[in-house]
Design a protein around this motif. Structure first.
Motif, PDB file in Angstrom:
ATOM      1  N   THR A   1       0.636  -1.205  -0.008  1.00  0.00           N
ATOM      2  CA  THR A   1       0.204   0.068  -0.007  1.00  0.00           C
ATOM      3  C   THR A   1       1.033   1.312  -0.009  1.00  0.00           C
ATOM      4  O   THR A   1       0.631   2.216  -0.595  1.00  0.00           O
ATOM      5  N   GLN A   2       2.005   1.207   0.799  1.00  0.00           N
ATOM      6  CA  GLN A   2       2.828   2.634   0.438  1.00  0.00           C
ATOM      7  C   GLN A   2       3.478   2.879  -0.559  1.00  0.00           C
ATOM      8  O   GLN A   2       3.815   4.004  -1.015  1.00  0.00           O
ATOM      9  N   ASN A   3       3.415   1.963  -1.610  1.00  0.00           N
ATOM     10  CA  ASN A   3       3.968   2.228  -2.995  1.00  0.00           C
ATOM     11  C   ASN A   3       2.436   2.387  -3.989  1.00  0.00           C
ATOM     12  O   ASN A   3       2.648   2.621  -5.106  1.00  0.00           O
ATOM     13  N   ALA A   4       1.425   2.337  -3.538  1.00  0.00           N
ATOM     14  CA  ALA A   4       0.199   2.511  -4.091  1.00  0.00           C
ATOM     15  C   ALA A   4      -0.759   3.364  -3.619  1.00  0.00           C
ATOM     16  O   ALA A   4      -1.899   3.652  -4.133  1.00  0.00           O
ATOM     17  N   SER A   5      -0.452   4.324  -2.650  1.00  0.00           N
ATOM     18  CA  SER A   5      -1.349   5.330  -2.076  1.00  0.00           C
ATOM     19  C   SER A   5      -1.376   6.457  -2.857  1.00  0.00           C
ATOM     20  O   SER A   5      -1.775   7.467  -2.380  1.00  0.00           O
ATOM     21  N   MET A   6      -0.382   6.668  -3.715  1.00  0.00           N
ATOM     22  CA  MET A   6      -0.043   8.077  -4.167  1.00  0.00           C
ATOM     23  C   MET A   6      -1.331   8.633  -4.962  1.00  0.00           C
ATOM     24  O   MET A   6      -1.509   9.972  -5.116  1.00  0.00           O
ATOM     25  N   TRP A   7      -2.278   7.718  -5.222  1.00  0.00           N
ATOM     26  CA  TRP A   7      -3.554   8.419  -5.994  1.00  0.00           C
ATOM     27  C   TRP A   7      -4.656   8.651  -5.007  1.00  0.00           C
ATOM     28  O   TRP A   7      -5.577   9.370  -5.346  1.00  0.00           O
ATOM     29  N   TYR A   8      -4.523   8.280  -3.689  1.00  0.00           N
ATOM     30  CA  TYR A   8      -5.623   8.594  -2.761  1.00  0.00           C
ATOM     31  C   TYR A   8      -4.920   8.367  -1.175  1.00  0.00           C
ATOM     32  O   TYR A   8      -4.587   7.254  -0.855  1.00  0.00           O
ATOM     33  N   LYS A   9      -4.648   9.377  -0.683  1.00  0.00           N
ATOM     34  CA  LYS A   9      -3.780   9.542   0.531  1.00  0.00           C
ATOM     35  C   LYS A   9      -4.406   8.643   1.666  1.00  0.00           C
ATOM     36  O   LYS A   9      -3.799   8.197   2.490  1.00  0.00           O
ATOM     37  N   PRO A  10      -5.855   8.361   1.914  1.00  0.00           N
ATOM     38  CA  PRO A  10      -6.441   7.675   3.013  1.00  0.00           C
ATOM     39  C   PRO A  10      -5.965   6.287   2.692  1.00  0.00           C
ATOM     40  O   PRO A  10      -5.984   5.699   4.014  1.00  0.00           O
ATOM     41  N   MET A  11      -5.506   5.871   1.794  1.00  0.00           N
ATOM     42  CA  MET A  11      -4.715   4.418   1.785  1.00  0.00           C
ATOM     43  C   MET A  11      -3.574   4.266   2.537  1.00  0.00           C
ATOM     44  O   MET A  11      -3.277   3.075   3.264  1.00  0.00           O
ATOM     45  N   ASP A  12      -2.805   5.489   2.893  1.00  0.00           N
ATOM     46  CA  ASP A  12      -1.750   5.535   3.721  1.00  0.00           C
ATOM     47  C   ASP A  12      -2.175   4.999   5.287  1.00  0.00           C
ATOM     48  O   ASP A  12      -1.307   4.929   6.042  1.00  0.00           O
ATOM     49  N   VAL A  13      -3.256   4.966   5.446  1.00  0.00           N
ATOM     50  CA  VAL A  13      -3.965   4.446   6.642  1.00  0.00           C
ATOM     51  C   VAL A  13      -3.087   3.388   7.273  1.00  0.00           C
ATOM     52  O   VAL A  13      -2.685   2.964   8.440  1.00  0.00           O
ATOM     53  N   PHE A  14      -2.930   2.373   6.067  1.00  0.00           N
ATOM     54  CA  PHE A  14      -2.290   1.023   6.383  1.00  0.00           C
ATOM     55  C   PHE A  14      -0.784   1.027   6.479  1.00  0.00           C
ATOM     56  O   PHE A  14      -0.210   0.195   7.012  1.00  0.00           O
ATOM     57  N   VAL A  15      -0.290   2.524   6.515  1.00  0.00           N
ATOM     58  CA  VAL A  15       1.260   2.427   6.693  1.00  0.00           C
ATOM     59  C   VAL A  15       1.659   3.301   7.999  1.00  0.00           C
ATOM     60  O   VAL A  15       2.843   3.271   8.403  1.00  0.00           O
ATOM     61  N   LEU A  16       0.766   3.555   8.824  1.00  0.00           N
ATOM     62  CA  LEU A  16       0.847   4.255   9.869  1.00  0.00           C
ATOM     63  C   LEU A  16       1.629   3.341  10.902  1.00  0.00           C
ATOM     64  O   LEU A  16       1.153   2.178  11.060  1.00  0.00           O
ATOM     65  N   PRO A  17       2.718   3.880  11.422  1.00  0.00           N
ATOM     66  CA  PRO A  17       3.438   2.746  12.787  1.00  0.00           C
ATOM     67  C   PRO A  17       2.677   2.581  13.759  1.00  0.00           C
ATOM     68  O   PRO A  17       1.858   3.122  14.325  1.00  0.00           O
ATOM     69  N   PHE A  18       2.707   1.080  13.961  1.00  0.00           N
ATOM     70  CA  PHE A  18       2.140   0.391  15.224  1.00  0.00           C
ATOM     71  C   PHE A  18       0.657   0.704  15.215  1.00  0.00           C
ATOM     72  O   PHE A  18      -0.063   0.975  16.237  1.00  0.00           O
ATOM     73  N   LEU A  19       0.127   0.335  13.932  1.00  0.00           N
ATOM     74  CA  LEU A  19      -1.403   0.817  13.869  1.00  0.00           C
ATOM     75  C   LEU A  19      -2.200  -0.618  14.264  1.00  0.00           C
ATOM     76  O   LEU A  19      -3.202  -0.498  14.990  1.00  0.00           O
ATOM     77  N   PHE A  20      -1.673  -1.702  13.834  1.00  0.00           N
ATOM     78  CA  PHE A  20      -2.225  -2.915  14.099  1.00  0.00           C
ATOM     79  C   PHE A  20      -1.916  -3.660  15.148  1.00  0.00           C
ATOM     80  O   PHE A  20      -0.645  -3.902  15.231  1.00  0.00           O
ATOM     81  N   LYS A  21      -3.055  -4.120  15.866  1.00  0.00           N
ATOM     82  CA  LYS A  21      -2.548  -5.092  16.973  1.00  0.00           C
ATOM     83  C   LYS A  21      -2.088  -6.750  16.573  1.00  0.00           C
ATOM     84  O   LYS A  21      -0.993  -7.135  17.400  1.00  0.00           O
ATOM     85  N   ASP A  22      -2.732  -7.296  15.658  1.00  0.00           N
ATOM     86  CA  ASP A  22      -2.377  -8.419  15.144  1.00  0.00           C
ATOM     87  C   ASP A  22      -3.144  -8.776  13.884  1.00  0.00           C
ATOM     88  O   ASP A  22      -3.627  -7.917  13.459  1.00  0.00           O
TER      89      ASP A  22
END
Length: 334
Positions: free
Chosen positions: A98-119
């Protein structure tokens, strides 16, 4: 008499074979449509296994009428370049983080935020639930590419040839290769490293030449790419969880019949579940296998200092991505 019996038997066999062949030909079709699917990882990697499972399922469900040719190891170009080629319709499909495909739509960077997912249960709840459905539809409208499957890179941890990482201070001065994504660059800067954005296809040479001292990624990826040849420290603190999307040019998808579209989506869903499972399994003993390759592995038990260090980065990009979306993603893990 024996010769006549043999001749009759042979004629019957030929006739039966012809009938069987005709019935098989009715069911097993020749490819009418062929698609190219590119990705950046090595043959046999979890990425590649998922891509080939997708190709196999498309062939099965179309009874051979649709065929997917898989091009691994950046054969058709770097990840961002290939993603753009998919948007233009030059290439049909690609699997890309996703970090290489979010260029067209910034909200896709939600998957790139550090320490976001628990498991991984948290990841599944997002990508397979209403949050993912809505986000991927908005992404399609903004980009012209459609998400047809979700893979994973998994837990991404730093590997380098300078020193083990036990505290944020240990990042100081180390040149870490990171993907070409502002969040990841800023996060590694906040941790004290010197991040440099290098495309995956150019990475092996960059590490050999000392342009970078290390990179971050899952243990299986380090093994597949043979980075243990010159990187000796793997420190398991995982700021990022790699979510990968398989995208398809939307105009090409819409040119298919409803039956063909359903085949693509069914194969994508099943291949995504398979790939995420294969990737998860590769993490279970991945660090032990790195040790067998001569890599010094340490597990960071206290992640809080790292989370504190990147909090300003999270706060900055939360506003850009959308606070409500970020909060909803975080809540999905409860």
């Amino acid at each position: 008499m024996t010769g006549r019996i043999a001749a009759v038997a042979a004629a019957i066999a030929i006739a039966v074979a012809g009938v069987a062949s005709a019935h098989a030909d009715d069911y097993v079709q020749t490819p009418q449509k062929t698609f190219r699917l590119a990705h950046g990882n090595a043959p046999g990697s979890p990425y590649d296994l998922g891509a080939n499972r997708f190709a196999e399922l498309v062939e099965v469900y179309s009874r051979g009428a649709m065929k997917v040719d898989v091009y691994p190891a950046a054969q058709l170009g770097g990840e961002q370049a290939v993603a753009k080629d998919v948007q233009l319709g030059v290439i049909d499909m690609t699997a890309v983080p996703t970090q290489n495909a979010s260029m067209w739509y910034k909200p896709m960077d939600v998957f790139v935020l550090p320490f976001l997912f628990k498991d991984r249960f948290h990841v599944d709840a997002v990508v397979e639930g209403p949050i993912g459905e809505e986000l991927f539809e908005e992404y399609r409208e903004a980009s012209g590419v459609r998400v047809i499957s979700v893979f994973e890179y998994g837990n991404r941890a730093p590997m380098n040839n300078v020193r083990p990482i036990t505290t944020p201070a240990d990042f100081a001065g180390i040149k870490f290769r990171v993907p070409k994504n502002d969040i990841m660059v800023d996060a590694y800067q906040a941790l004290g490293a010197n991040p440099t954005a290098i495309d995956w296809g150019d990475l092996y040479g960059a590490l050999q030449q000392g342009v970078a001292d290390g990179l971050e990624g899952p243990p299986q990826n380090m093994i597949d790419a043979k980075f243990f040849d010159f990187l000796k420290y793997y420190s398991y603190v995982d700021p990022f969880f790699g979510v990968v999307i398989m995208i398809m040019n939307d105009d090409i998808f819409n040119s298919l019949t409803e039956e063909e579209q359903a085949i693509i989506l069914r194969a994508g869903s099943e291949a995504g579940q398979y790939q995420r499972w294969v990737s998860a399994k590769s993490h279970v003993d991945g660090m032990e296998r790195l040790k067998e390759k001569g890599v010094e592995v340490n597990i960071v038990e206290d992640r809080q200092p790292f989370m504190d260090a990147v909090k300003p980065v999270v706060d900055k990009y939360k506003a850009e991505i959308g606070s409500e979306l970020v909060d909803n993603v975080m809540a999905a893990g409860n």
